[in-house]
Design an enzyme around this catalytic site. Structure first.
Site, mmCIF file in Angstrom:
data_model
loop_
_atom_site.group_PDB
_atom_site.id
_atom_site.type_symbol
_atom_site.label_atom_id
_atom_site.label_comp_id
_atom_site.label_asym_id
_atom_site.label_seq_id
_atom_site.Cartn_x
_atom_site.Cartn_y
_atom_site.Cartn_z
ATOM 1 N N ARG A 52 0.950 -1.230 0.017
ATOM 2 C CA ARG A 52 0.115 -0.121 0.039
ATOM 3 C C ARG A 52 0.886 1.199 0.168
ATOM 4 N NH1 ARG A 52 -1.639 1.729 4.695
ATOM 5 N NH2 ARG A 52 -2.171 -0.242 5.478
ATOM 6 N N TYR A 104 -16.488 16.335 -15.822
ATOM 7 C CA TYR A 104 -16.702 14.876 -15.601
ATOM 8 C C TYR A 104 -17.992 14.817 -14.498
ATOM 9 C CZ TYR A 104 -16.306 9.785 -14.735
ATOM 10 O OH TYR A 104 -16.682 8.636 -14.496
ATOM 11 N N ASP A 176 -7.358 17.952 -15.353
ATOM 12 C CA ASP A 176 -7.802 16.882 -15.751
ATOM 13 C C ASP A 176 -7.209 16.545 -17.138
ATOM 14 O OD1 ASP A 176 -9.041 14.500 -16.585
ATOM 15 O OD2 ASP A 176 -10.891 14.849 -15.263
ATOM 16 N N LYS A 201 -9.040 5.306 -19.303
ATOM 17 C CA LYS A 201 -9.507 5.572 -20.660
ATOM 18 C C LYS A 201 -8.268 5.187 -21.521
ATOM 19 C CE LYS A 201 -12.821 6.623 -18.163
ATOM 20 N NZ LYS A 201 -13.409 8.120 -17.640
HETATM 21 C C1 LIG Z 1 -13.410 8.762 -16.467
HETATM 22 C C2 LIG Z 1 -13.066 10.005 -16.275
HETATM 23 C C3 LIG Z 1 -12.725 10.336 -14.958
HETATM 24 C C4 LIG Z 1 -12.806 9.414 -13.519
HETATM 25 O O1 LIG Z 1 -12.244 8.187 -13.748
HETATM 26 P P1 LIG Z 1 -12.584 6.777 -13.265
HETATM 27 O O2 LIG Z 1 -11.246 6.054 -13.754
HETATM 28 O O3 LIG Z 1 -13.853 6.202 -13.874
HETATM 29 O O4 LIG Z 1 -12.797 6.842 -11.731
HETATM 30 C C5 LIG Z 1 -12.253 11.613 -14.506
HETATM 31 N N1 LIG Z 1 -12.174 12.481 -15.587
HETATM 32 C C6 LIG Z 1 -12.416 12.343 -16.957
HETATM 33 C C7 LIG Z 1 -12.271 13.242 -17.794
HETATM 34 C C8 LIG Z 1 -12.848 10.983 -17.011
HETATM 35 O O5 LIG Z 1 -13.452 10.863 -18.532
#
Ligand SMILES: *Cc1c(COP(=O)(O)O)cnc(C)c1O
Length: 378
Positions: A52, A104, A176, A201
């Site tokens: 961890r 998001y 992000d 993603k």
């Molecule tokens: C999917 C996504 C998230 C969240 O990510 P997870 O891996 O699903 O927790 C945050 N920001 C954007 C732009 C995303 O596409």
């Protein structure tokens, strides 16, 4: 590695990829050990103690992520939301953050339901309008959060301008970078302090591994604070997920090039269709954020959204007729996906009823365009 002037495509292949010193294995081993032998008084023998806190597979991924984003340090998390929460909940009680009005949906829930419990106030503003952001900066502001291009409207915000404004008010700028990836946009070089990713993603790239990350411009006291928080609260990425994500990293630049080329062709074809009201794709000259995107991105990405004529019913009919675009949430995989965001946003959807979000995959682009043409025809 990160000090050498290497292209991101080279870093994507080589960062954190040294052959295993024990066996010479070129592909990295997955270290599943939860605990590492130490000396009788807890002396660390090889740098690790407990999974961890840190482990060799995660270290490789974090090395690669830091190199790709041009940061001094990275932290991998169990998901993108865990990364986002890990950063925002590291802010002091009473903090005030500015978040984008288009973002998001998980960030929206976090701001509404959980950050207030921690005494953190989030204010939604239009990050594409600098004058509005400036006004929102009056009074206390600890962190400005930007998501560009944004989900699902593909709004483009000027990272350089936002970084200057955040810093002038003593705030951090976090970005992000999930939609763009460091292949297309490197926010730290544009002045951001922290980059966040849902590695679920494009990094993973095959719709089969959940993960998230933070990359820090500086390995400073704030980084130590966030890293300590991850260690103690425990939202870590498993070694297997770190290994899969690292595997995705190797082909990220090659995949992004095709995602971008396919999206550009599809966006252009859809923009000319009489049944299409609007295509939100920053690569189109008519997109309001095109100039800023052209300045801060190397290419315009594989995501777009499309607003159709005829409202909700007709939009759902088109979504149902597409054969190569699966109706599913998420994005960034090899397969093309489509989603009627208003239907999945809960009781009070913010997306227009005629909007479909499109993750353009790696299929042959003429097949993708032909699929849309048949779905849009009567
Ligand atoms: C999917 C996504 C998230 C969240 O990510 P997870 O891996 O699903 O927790 C945050 N920001 C954007 C732009 C995303 O596409």
């Amino acid at each position: 590695m990160r000090d050498l002037p290497l292209h991101p495509a080279t870093l994507a292949v080589h960062a954190g990829a040294e052959p295993d010193p024990v066996t010479g294995a070129v592909a990295p081993p997955i270290h599943l050990a939860t605990t590492f032998k130490h000396g009788p008084a807890g002396e660390r023998l090889a740098g690790y103690e407990y999974q961890r806190e840190g482990n060799p597979t995660q270290d490789r991924l974090e090395t690669a992520l830091a190199a790709l984003e041009g940061g001094q340090a990275a932290l991998a998390y169990a998901s993108g939301m865990a990364a986002m929460t890990g950063l925002l909940e590291s802010l002091p009680n009473g903090a005030r953050v500015l978040v984008p009005d288009d973002c998001y949906s998980g960030l929206r829930y976090l701001c509404r339901e959980f950050l207030p419990e921690r005494g953190i106030e989030a204010v939604a503003v239009d990050m594409t309008d600098i004058a509005t952001v400036e006004r929102a900066c009056s009074g206390r502001v600890d962190l400005v959060w930007v998501e560009t291009p944004s989900n699902p409207r593909m709004k483009v915000s000027d990272i350089v301008a936002l970084a200057a404004m955040a810093h002038a008010h003593g705030a951090l700028l976090a970005c992000d970078n999930t939609f763009a990836t460091p292949v297309l946009q490197r926010p730290l070089a544009l002045g951001a302090d922290v980059v966040m990713h849902s590695t679920t993603k494009y990094f993973g790239g095959h719709s089969d591994v959940l993960g998230g990350a933070l990359v820090f411009a500086r390995r400073d006291a704030f980084f130590d604070h966030v890293a300590h928080r991850r260690h103690i609260t425990g939202p870590v990425m498993s070694p297997f997920n770190a290994w899969l994500t690292l595997r995705g990293c190797r082909s990220l630049p090659a995949r992004m090039a095709l995602h971008c080329a396919n999206a550009r062709r599809l966006a252009a074809a859809l923009a000319e269709h009489p049944r299409v009201e609007r295509v939100n794709y920053p690569g189109l000259a008519a997109h309001p954020g095109h100039e800023v995107a052209a300045r801060q991105m190397h290419d315009f990405g594989g995501m777009l959204s499309v607003e159709l004529q005829g409202g909700r019913e007709r939009t759902l009919a088109v979504a149902g007729k597409l054969r190569l675009f699966t109706n599913a949430t998420s994005l960034g995989g090899c397969e093309s996906l489509i989603e009627h965001r208003a239907s999945v946003e809960g009781a009070n959807p913010v997306s227009p009823q005629n909007l479909l979000r499109v993750s353009v995959g790696l299929e042959y682009v003429d097949d993708l365009i032909a699929d849309w043409m048949q779905a849009l025809a009567d």
